[in-house]
Design a protein around this motif. Structure first.
Motif, PDB file in Angstrom:
ATOM      1  N   PRO A  52       0.829  -1.206   0.000  1.00 57.40           N
ATOM      2  CA  PRO A  52       0.000   0.000   0.000  1.00 57.40           C
ATOM      3  C   PRO A  52       0.872   1.268   0.000  1.00 57.40           C
ATOM      4  CG  PRO A  52      -0.582  -1.504   1.805  1.00 57.40           C
ATOM      5  CD  PRO A  52       0.747  -1.930   1.276  1.00 57.40           C
ATOM      6  N   VAL A  78      -3.551   4.397  -1.857  1.00 56.18           N
ATOM      7  CA  VAL A  78      -4.391   4.711  -0.698  1.00 56.18           C
ATOM      8  C   VAL A  78      -4.498   6.235  -0.619  1.00 56.18           C
ATOM      9  CG1 VAL A  78      -4.779   4.337   1.769  1.00 56.18           C
ATOM     10  CG2 VAL A  78      -3.408   2.686   0.465  1.00 56.18           C
ATOM     11  N   SER A  96      -4.436   0.868   6.946  1.00 56.79           N
ATOM     12  CA  SER A  96      -4.124   0.477   5.567  1.00 56.79           C
ATOM     13  C   SER A  96      -2.798  -0.269   5.456  1.00 56.79           C
ATOM     14  CB  SER A  96      -4.081   1.710   4.665  1.00 56.79           C
ATOM     15  OG  SER A  96      -2.997   2.557   5.014  1.00 56.79           O
ATOM     16  N   HIS A 153      -7.230   1.329  -2.537  1.00 57.78           N
ATOM     17  CA  HIS A 153      -7.725   1.100  -1.176  1.00 57.78           C
ATOM     18  C   HIS A 153      -8.336   2.406  -0.689  1.00 57.78           C
ATOM     19  CE1 HIS A 153      -6.828  -0.760   3.049  1.00 57.78           C
ATOM     20  NE2 HIS A 153      -7.855   0.072   3.109  1.00 57.78           N
ATOM     21  N   PRO A 165     -13.102  -0.572   4.983  1.00 58.05           N
ATOM     22  CA  PRO A 165     -12.047  -0.622   3.968  1.00 58.05           C
ATOM     23  C   PRO A 165     -12.524  -1.252   2.663  1.00 58.05           C
ATOM     24  CG  PRO A 165     -11.684  -2.296   5.627  1.00 58.05           C
ATOM     25  CD  PRO A 165     -12.864  -1.508   6.093  1.00 58.05           C
ATOM     26  N   VAL A 167     -11.219  -2.345  -1.010  1.00 60.49           N
ATOM     27  CA  VAL A 167     -10.083  -2.599  -1.896  1.00 60.49           C
ATOM     28  C   VAL A 167     -10.624  -3.094  -3.232  1.00 60.49           C
ATOM     29  CG1 VAL A 167      -7.981  -3.921  -2.266  1.00 60.49           C
ATOM     30  CG2 VAL A 167      -8.546  -3.112   0.033  1.00 60.49           C
ATOM     31  N   GLU A 357     -12.453  -5.354   3.277  1.00 57.31           N
ATOM     32  CA  GLU A 357     -11.212  -6.014   3.652  1.00 57.31           C
ATOM     33  C   GLU A 357     -11.133  -6.227   5.168  1.00 57.31           C
ATOM     34  OE1 GLU A 357      -7.318  -7.336   2.088  1.00 57.31           O
ATOM     35  OE2 GLU A 357      -9.212  -6.780   1.168  1.00 57.31           O
TER      36      GLU A 357
END
Length: 492
Positions: A52, A78, A96, A153, A165, A167, A357
């Motif tokens: 990330p 992110v 993250s 993300h 979250p 993704v 996630e």
């Protein structure tokens, strides 16, 4: 995947304008070089494919170059809201698992202060004047990724609940690009204005991706100023302008010495929050185009867009699903409802995430039988147009009776002293909830005046038990009312 599609346009038209800001212009060739340079820098910081990469950057060239560099390196982007404060930044960076955070000189000190609280902080990469700090020569970044590789993300909060979250993969992102491109048909000749935040799904998908994945020009503003936007629409010959409701309202109300020439515009659309039909009509009356509505989410990207030829007759609709995305209306038992009946909106699309996630409970609550349920209520007409009618999760439980805040808000909004109103549910002393109205008044107003306006128009249990006044309503960067903050504030 994403990088390859971008690179195809670089090869076709390296000298075509890719990014335009108020102070500078970059071609596709220049943007690709900047992204490659930053990709080398990321590798020098120890980042590898799948890691990330957070970026704390405002709308601008740096944001776009960082996203492309992450895509080039096979990393996961992110993007973070530049308005986040220390506690919020700490949460999102930790959650993250960002290996690197990219920022600019203006925000360096803030991030350095935040990262002092980390036992093993992410590496900090600072961009200077639109360029990555140079690193020593490194091996070329990975040449390709597969459709299932994670690419983006983000966090979905809606207006209630904890951040969830989201993704999405390379393939899912490109699927959104494909169905938006098929519906809107952005071309290299188009010039798309990005004033909505690029870190948000609306700005990211419907401005950044819409432009750079189709060889068009992205004209970027860091923040919204009505006069500057109107000037830029004319000066830069903008053809597509995605915005949010409050922007279009302010544009219609802005006084100018001379009306701008907006004849280059072919599509203006709003997302992120419901658009009042009167705002669209006012925009049409003044500038010659109706503001259309787009419907989507962080989880799915864009899903529907009202491109109906008879805009006036369908202003309340968010349009038909952009194939291959599907929208259906379901009853409480999960059965599909026919046209005209209100129920819960369900979405199915190859562009949507597979779930939240690391959050199985949230995933189970919102993803069922291949559909994503964002918590919206709506109906479809016989021609497949979707109308959003409310929020399922906003209903207030008063002694077992369900109260739709939107219904109460409509009644209170008719009072001449009310400028804005938001109705929320708060915990009652003996269980259940109370109806509470939070009001921004046009002039001095007393609670009893609001209650009197509700009598005879609403059932007794729907009338607010509490009325409070405040100077403004908290909103997201896209203008969506942040009800959770009102609830938390009133509890405190």
């Amino acid at each position: 995947m994403i990088w390859t599609r971008f690179l195809n346009w670089v090869k076709q038209s390296p000298d075509r304008e890719a990014i335009v800001t108020p102070s500078q212009r970059w071609t596709y060739g220049e943007l690709s070089v900047a992204a490659e340079t930053l990709a080398f820098r990321l590798l020098g910081e120890g980042v590898r494919a799948g890691d990330p990469v957070a970026f704390f950057l405002p709308n601008g060239f740096d944001f776009v170059a960082t996203f492309l560099a992450a895509a080039r390196s096979g990393c996961v982007s992110v993007p973070l809201n530049v308005n986040y404060q220390t506690e919020e930044l700490t949460y999102y960076l930790r959650h993250s698992g960002a290996r690197v955070v990219v920022t600019d000189e203006k925000r360096r000190a803030h991030l350095e202060s935040v990262l002092k609280g980390f036992e093993t902080p992410p590496r900090l990469v600072v961009l200077e004047d639109g360029r990555a700090i140079h690193a020593s020569p490194l091996p070329r970044p990975p040449a390709s990724v597969n459709p299932g590789s994670p690419a983006l993300h983000q966090y979905s909060t809606g207006s209630t609940g904890e951040p969830k979250p989201v993704v999405r993969t390379q393939g899912q992102i490109l699927s959104e690009v494909e169905h938006f491109s098929h519906a809107v048909k952005p071309a290299p000749e188009d010039r798309i204005l990005a004033v909505v935040p690029l870190f948000h799904a609306h700005g990211f998908g419907n401005a950044l991706l819409a432009a750079l994945m189709n060889g068009a020009t992205l004209v970027v503003l860091e923040s919204f100023n009505p006069r500057e936007v109107l000037s830029l629409l004319e000066k830069e010959q903008i053809t597509i302008y995605p915005g949010v409701p409050f922007m279009f309202k302010l544009l219609t109300e802005t006084r100018l010495a001379a009306s701008p020439d907006l004849s280059s515009l072919r599509l203006v659309f709003s997302a992120g929050a419901p658009l009042d039909s009167e705002v669209s009509r006012s925009f049409h009356k003044r500038f010659g185009l109706y503001v259309r509505q787009l419907y989507g989410s962080t989880e799915t990207g864009s899903i529907t867009l009202n491109l109906d030829s008879d805009a006036e007759a369908t202003l309340g609709s968010v349009g038909r699903a952009m194939a291959p995305a599907e929208v259906r209306i379901f009853d409480e038992s999960g059965g599909r409802l026919p046209a005209g009946e209100e129920g819960e909106v369900g979405i199915r699309s190859p562009a949507m995430t597979n779930g939240y996630e690391g959050s199985p409970d949230a995933t189970a609550a919102s993803f069922r039988d291949g559909f994503f349920f964002p918590g919206d209520l709506g109906r479809m007409d016989e021609n497949g147009r979707l109308y959003i009618t409310g929020r399922k999760t906003f209903f207030i439980n008063v002694g077992g009776n369900k109260v739709d805040p939107a219904e109460v808000e409509r009644v209170i909004a008719t009072h001449p002293k009310v400028g804005e109103v938001v109705v929320i549910g708060v915990k009652a002393p003996y269980g259940g909830e109370l109806v509470k109205a939070v009001i921004v008044a046009r002039e001095k107003c007393e609670p009893f005046e609001i209650l009197d306006a509700c009598k005879g128009k609403l059932a007794e249990y729907k009338i607010p038990q509490q009325v409070v006044f405040r100077d403004e309503i908290p909103r997201s960067p896209l203008g969506k009312v942040l009800r959770k903050y009102l609830v938390e504030e009133l509890i405190a």
